[in-house]
Every structure is written in structure tokens, then in C-alpha cells.
Write a protein that holds these residues in place. Structure first.
Motif, PDB file in Angstrom:
ATOM      1  N   THR A 187      31.755  32.944  37.012  1.00  0.00           N
ATOM      2  CA  THR A 187      31.779  34.390  37.026  1.00  0.00           C
ATOM      3  C   THR A 187      32.879  34.813  37.988  1.00  0.00           C
TER       4      THR A 187
ATOM      5  N   TYR B 241      39.580  49.090  34.053  1.00  0.00           N
ATOM      6  CA  TYR B 241      38.195  48.683  34.263  1.00  0.00           C
ATOM      7  C   TYR B 241      38.086  47.673  35.399  1.00  0.00           C
TER       8      TYR B 241
ATOM      9  N   GLU C   2      35.667  44.563  35.947  1.00  0.00           N
ATOM     10  CA  GLU C   2      34.786  43.816  35.057  1.00  0.00           C
ATOM     11  C   GLU C   2      34.129  42.630  35.757  1.00  0.00           C
TER      12      GLU C   2
ATOM     13  N   LEU D  61      30.886  36.571  28.068  1.00  0.00           N
ATOM     14  CA  LEU D  61      30.581  37.992  27.984  1.00  0.00           C
ATOM     15  C   LEU D  61      31.181  38.688  29.190  1.00  0.00           C
TER      16      LEU D  61
ATOM     17  N   ALA E 242      30.988  42.672  31.412  1.00  0.00           N
ATOM     18  CA  ALA E 242      30.507  44.038  31.592  1.00  0.00           C
ATOM     19  C   ALA E 242      31.492  44.758  32.500  1.00  0.00           C
TER      20      ALA E 242
ATOM     21  N   TYR F 293      33.178  48.570  34.254  1.00  0.00           N
ATOM     22  CA  TYR F 293      33.028  49.966  34.659  1.00  0.00           C
ATOM     23  C   TYR F 293      34.419  50.597  34.702  1.00  0.00           C
TER      24      TYR F 293
ATOM     25  N   PHE G 165      30.933  52.821  30.920  1.00  0.00           N
ATOM     26  CA  PHE G 165      30.511  51.429  30.904  1.00  0.00           C
ATOM     27  C   PHE G 165      30.978  50.751  29.618  1.00  0.00           C
ATOM     28  N   ASN G 166      31.302  49.475  29.747  1.00  0.00           N
ATOM     29  CA  ASN G 166      31.872  48.729  28.641  1.00  0.00           C
ATOM     30  C   ASN G 166      31.278  47.326  28.616  1.00  0.00           C
ATOM     31  N   LEU G 167      30.854  46.879  27.448  1.00  0.00           N
ATOM     32  CA  LEU G 167      30.367  45.526  27.250  1.00  0.00           C
ATOM     33  C   LEU G 167      31.230  44.853  26.195  1.00  0.00           C
TER      34      LEU G 167
ATOM     35  N   SER H 234      35.672  44.554  22.934  1.00  0.00           N
ATOM     36  CA  SER H 234      34.576  45.418  23.370  1.00  0.00           C
ATOM     37  C   SER H 234      33.566  45.575  22.235  1.00  0.00           C
TER      38      SER H 234
ATOM     39  N   THR I 173      31.052  47.953  22.785  1.00  0.00           N
ATOM     40  CA  THR I 173      30.631  49.336  22.980  1.00  0.00           C
ATOM     41  C   THR I 173      31.850  50.238  22.775  1.00  0.00           C
TER      42      THR I 173
END
Length: 221
Positions: free
Chosen positions: A81, A109, A111, A134, A136, A138, A166-168, A195, A197
Motif C-alpha cells: 500500500t 487526487y 490516493e 484497488l 481509493a 480523494y 471520492f473516487n474508487l 475509475s 465511480t
């Protein structure tokens, strides 16, 4: 006596082979230069509008950079991560009173990615790698820049009150890694990020994506 001598001579090689599996934790930095665009999906009542925007909108360049850390669960499999800063977007040609202009939409973003990587351990110094993950994010900033073609006009403004913060998304990559110094790995891979979302919940939804070449330097601890 000869058996003991052979074992003694092979000990350094055995120790060296074990050292590569003793490094469980790693940290690093990464950077990728990305080609960015958007995937558009439209409700039935705005399908013609989608076709019009598809003919006007185009890709633009962005970037992704940051730090990461991870752990080798097995010698050939790791999870990691980190914290990434990304800049994605797209462009559109539009007609103004003064003539043709180009608008560039920039989305920045912060992330948090989660990534699983498999290393194909080979005898060669260069080893193939594949990753799935994955992320996530902001949104830190949404900026639109207007360039009037053939004129010195350049307007930059902040907007996007209706844009989701917010973005996934999902990410996949493949490439190779190579030991360049003791306990240091250089990695080069092609990466795709999509993305899942939309930028905003409207009849015409846009999903940002990017493809680029990622460079990373990893320190084995």
C-alpha cells in the motif's frame, strides 16, 4: 573429510540464496507518466449528446507519483500500500466568440492503493512481474484551463461543485524487475488505472482512466 569440505565450500552459496528470501518488508518510490481520458456512459435520453461529446473530447497527459511499502507473504508474492498523488483529466475543443478554443480538465487526487504482486522467479537477472489492485482517492483540486487557439488567451478557474470528491478504481500492471544494487530493485511496468465511480451523478457519466509507464525504486529491508 571430503564431504565436509564440499559442504563448507557450498555454505556461502546457500547463505546467498537464503538472503534473497529473508527480506520480508520493503519500501519505495514510484512515478508514472500517464495518458489520460474518460469512459462515458449515457442514459437513453442523452445518447446523441454522448456521441457529440465523443467527437469533441480528447485525451491529455497526466502523472502519478508517491511512496509505498509492502510485505512479502511468500518469496514470489507480496502485498503493498502507499500514498499517491495523481493528476488525470481530458480535453475538449469548443467554439467561442473569438474562435476555436481548447479546454483542459484537470483532476488532482490523493490516493490510497492496495496492490498484490506476483514475481516469476527465474534464473535470469530480469524477472517478470504482474500486479492487480484497488485504489481509493480523494479529490484535492478540480481545475479547468481554457486556451484560445491562435491567441494568447489562457484562463484558469476552479469549479466542479457537482463533482464527486471520492473516487474508487481498479489497477493492473505487468513488467519486470531487476536487482541494481544490494537490497535495491528497479521496476518498470505498464500500468492501467480505471475509475469505477463517475465524476458526477448526471445522465452523462464520465469515468476517468489512464495508461502509462511506471518506474519504481524499491529498498528491501
Amino acid at each position: 573429510m571430503k564431504k565436509l569440505l564440499c559442504i563448507w565450500m557450498l555454505l556461502p552459496l546457500f547463505a546467498q540464496s537464503q538472503d534473497s528470501t529473508l527480506h520480508k518488508v520493503f519500501i519505495g518510490v514510484s512515478f508514472s507518466n500517464d495518458l489520460c481520458y474518460r469512459l462515458a456512459k449515457a442514459d437513453n435520453d442523452v445518447l446523441e449528446l454522448k456521441s457529440e461529446f465523443d467527437s469533441l473530447e480528447s485525451s491529455r497527459y497526466g502523472m502519478t507519483t508517491g511512496i509505498f511499502g509492502g510485505y512479502f507473504i511468500r518469496p514470489n508474492f507480496s502485498i503493498q500500500t502507499g500514498l499517491l498523488f495523481t493528476r488525470r483529466g481530458y480535453a475538449i475543443d469548443t467554439l467561442m466568440a473569438a474562435g476555436l478554443a481548447n479546454m483542459k480538465f484537470n483532476y488532482s487526487y490523493l490516493e490510497l492503493p492496495i496492490r498484490a504482486t506476483h514475481v516469476f522467479r527465474m534464473q535470469s537477472k530480469v524477472q517478470p512481474i504482474v500486479s492487480l489492485g484497488l485504489f481509493a482517492g480523494y479529490m484535492l483540486k478540480h481545475r479547468t484551463t481554457l486556451y484560445e487557439i491562435g491567441a494568447p488567451l489562457r484562463l484558469t478557474y476552479q469549479d466542479g461543485q457537482a463533482t464527486s470528491r471520492f473516487n474508487l478504481g481498479v489497477a493492473a500492471s505487468c513488467g519486470f524487475q531487476k536487482n541494481i544494487w544490494p537490497n535495491y530493485l528497479f521496476q518498470l511496468d505498464g500500468v492501467f488505472r480505471q475509475s469505477i465511480t463517475p465524476l458526477s451523478d448526471t445522465p452523462l457519466k464520465r469515468y476517468l482512466f489512464s495508461a502509462g509507464v511506471n518506474l519504481s525504486l524499491t529498498r528491501l529491508l
